[in-house]
Scaffold this motif. Structure first.
Motif, PDB file in Angstrom:
ATOM      1  N   UNK A  33       0.832  -1.207   0.000  1.00 40.94           N
ATOM      2  CA  UNK A  33       0.000   0.000   0.000  1.00 40.94           C
ATOM      3  C   UNK A  33       0.865   1.255   0.000  1.00 40.94           C
ATOM      4  N   UNK A  35       0.116   5.133   1.592  1.00 36.38           N
ATOM      5  CA  UNK A  35      -0.765   6.005   2.352  1.00 36.38           C
ATOM      6  C   UNK A  35      -0.163   7.405   2.396  1.00 36.38           C
ATOM      7  N   UNK A  45      -5.595   6.130   2.300  1.00 43.15           N
ATOM      8  CA  UNK A  45      -5.042   5.169   1.357  1.00 43.15           C
ATOM      9  C   UNK A  45      -5.012   5.787  -0.037  1.00 43.15           C
ATOM     10  N   UNK A  55      -4.979  -2.938  -7.385  1.00 47.16           N
ATOM     11  CA  UNK A  55      -6.337  -3.324  -7.017  1.00 47.16           C
ATOM     12  C   UNK A  55      -7.130  -2.177  -6.412  1.00 47.16           C
ATOM     13  N   UNK A  56      -6.451  -1.197  -5.869  1.00 48.69           N
ATOM     14  CA  UNK A  56      -7.140  -0.034  -5.315  1.00 48.69           C
ATOM     15  C   UNK A  56      -6.449   1.219  -5.806  1.00 48.69           C
ATOM     16  N   UNK A  97      -5.205 -10.241   4.712  1.00 45.22           N
ATOM     17  CA  UNK A  97      -6.079  -9.500   5.632  1.00 45.22           C
ATOM     18  C   UNK A  97      -5.616  -9.511   7.078  1.00 45.22           C
TER      19      UNK A  97
ATOM     20  N   UNK B  92     -10.187  -3.975   7.463  1.00 46.61           N
ATOM     21  CA  UNK B  92      -9.848  -4.536   6.164  1.00 46.61           C
ATOM     22  C   UNK B  92     -11.113  -5.002   5.467  1.00 46.61           C
ATOM     23  N   UNK B  94     -12.370  -7.584   3.259  1.00 46.74           N
ATOM     24  CA  UNK B  94     -11.828  -8.891   2.881  1.00 46.74           C
ATOM     25  C   UNK B  94     -11.859  -9.120   1.376  1.00 46.74           C
ATOM     26  N   UNK B  96     -11.253  -6.925  -1.214  1.00 47.49           N
ATOM     27  CA  UNK B  96     -10.155  -6.332  -1.982  1.00 47.49           C
ATOM     28  C   UNK B  96      -8.953  -5.964  -1.112  1.00 47.49           C
ATOM     29  N   UNK B  97      -8.978  -6.398   0.162  1.00 46.93           N
ATOM     30  CA  UNK B  97      -7.887  -6.136   1.108  1.00 46.93           C
ATOM     31  C   UNK B  97      -7.630  -4.645   1.312  1.00 46.93           C
ATOM     32  N   UNK B  98      -8.633  -3.832   1.075  1.00 40.48           N
ATOM     33  CA  UNK B  98      -8.464  -2.402   1.326  1.00 40.48           C
ATOM     34  C   UNK B  98      -8.471  -2.147   2.825  1.00 40.48           C
ATOM     35  N   UNK B  99      -7.402  -1.554   3.333  1.00 42.94           N
ATOM     36  CA  UNK B  99      -7.250  -1.272   4.754  1.00 42.94           C
ATOM     37  C   UNK B  99      -7.544   0.201   4.985  1.00 42.94           C
ATOM     38  N   UNK B 100      -8.695   0.472   5.595  1.00 36.54           N
ATOM     39  CA  UNK B 100      -9.151   1.842   5.821  1.00 36.54           C
ATOM     40  C   UNK B 100      -8.924   2.220   7.275  1.00 36.54           C
TER      41      UNK B 100
END
Lengths: 111, 111
Positions: A33, A35, A45, A55-56, A97, B92, B94, B96-100
């Motif tokens: 990632x 950030x 992010x 993916x993001x 995760x 997270x 699950x 897309x594993x986006x960690x916010x």
């Protein structure tokens, strides 16, 4: 051994310049990632890669271009730097995760 | 998109007093993570909670995940000067594993 390392730690540059920040992780993680942390300490992010695939991609100006040559590296190139780009940029990695490991951060100052 | 708010934004406590930060989401969370960032440092993972109503303890720190999985709290008993920093909750996705990350609570200790 540093798990997630990013360089440089500090970066001072003039408006309009192009700069890159590099990140490497030796944890064997699939996900990396970027950030951005502003002066209010909000962690936003920017991008996420999984096995070198984007993916993001949050609403980040297209002056920011991430590149992942392999799953252990995720670099960030910034074109035409603006004053508002000044912040601390953190690279991080995680696996399936679970907990994220962060780099030491790159403090970018645009003057 | 998913938003995670934390309150309070700032907290100043006398050394020895207790401290609590709260994390609230507009949507149901699959999990909650907590991180601590020391001044000038990078976020460091503390714990992850997954189950509804889960409570975990780490020495003087107690973490809770709400029954509805929309809120969480971190409680520190008898704060010490080493507890200074910004505490973030995060979640997270699950899929897309986006960690916010939450907005963070900055804790300062008055000796």
């Amino acid at each position: 051994d540093t798990a997630v390392s990013q360089t440089p730690k500090y970066l001072v540059t003039q408006m309009g310049n192009d700069k890159s920040i590099k990140c490497e992780q030796n944890l064997g993680h699939d996900t990396m990632y970027w950030y951005k942390q502003d002066s209010k300490k909000f962690l936003k992010i920017m991008f996420s890669y999984n096995n070198k695939e984007l993916i993001i991609n949050e609403t980040v100006p297209n002056r920011f271009s991430p590149k992942s040559p392999d799953k252990a590296h995720l670099n960030l190139h910034i074109n035409s730097l603006e004053l508002g780009d000044s912040a601390v940029y953190f690279c991080a990695s995680s696996q399936s995760n679970t907990e994220a490991f962060f780099g030491q951060g790159t403090r970018l100052t645009v003057v | 998109g998913q938003q995670v708010m934390q309150i309070p934004q700032y907290q100043h406590v006398q050394e020895g007093e207790d401290f609590t930060t709260y994390c609230n989401s507009s949507t149901t969370l699959s999990n909650i993570q907590w991180y601590k960032q020391r001044p000038g440092g990078h976020p460091v993972f503390l714990i992850q909670l997954v189950k509804s109503g889960e409570v975990k303890k780490q020495k003087r720190l107690t973490f809770q995940f709400g029954e509805a999985k929309k809120n969480s709290s971190l409680h520190i008993t008898a704060t010490q000067t080493t507890d200074v920093g910004t505490y973030f909750c995060a979640s997270v996705n699950f899929g897309n594993e986006k960690l916010t990350f939450g907005t963070g609570t900055r804790l300062t200790i008055i000796p």
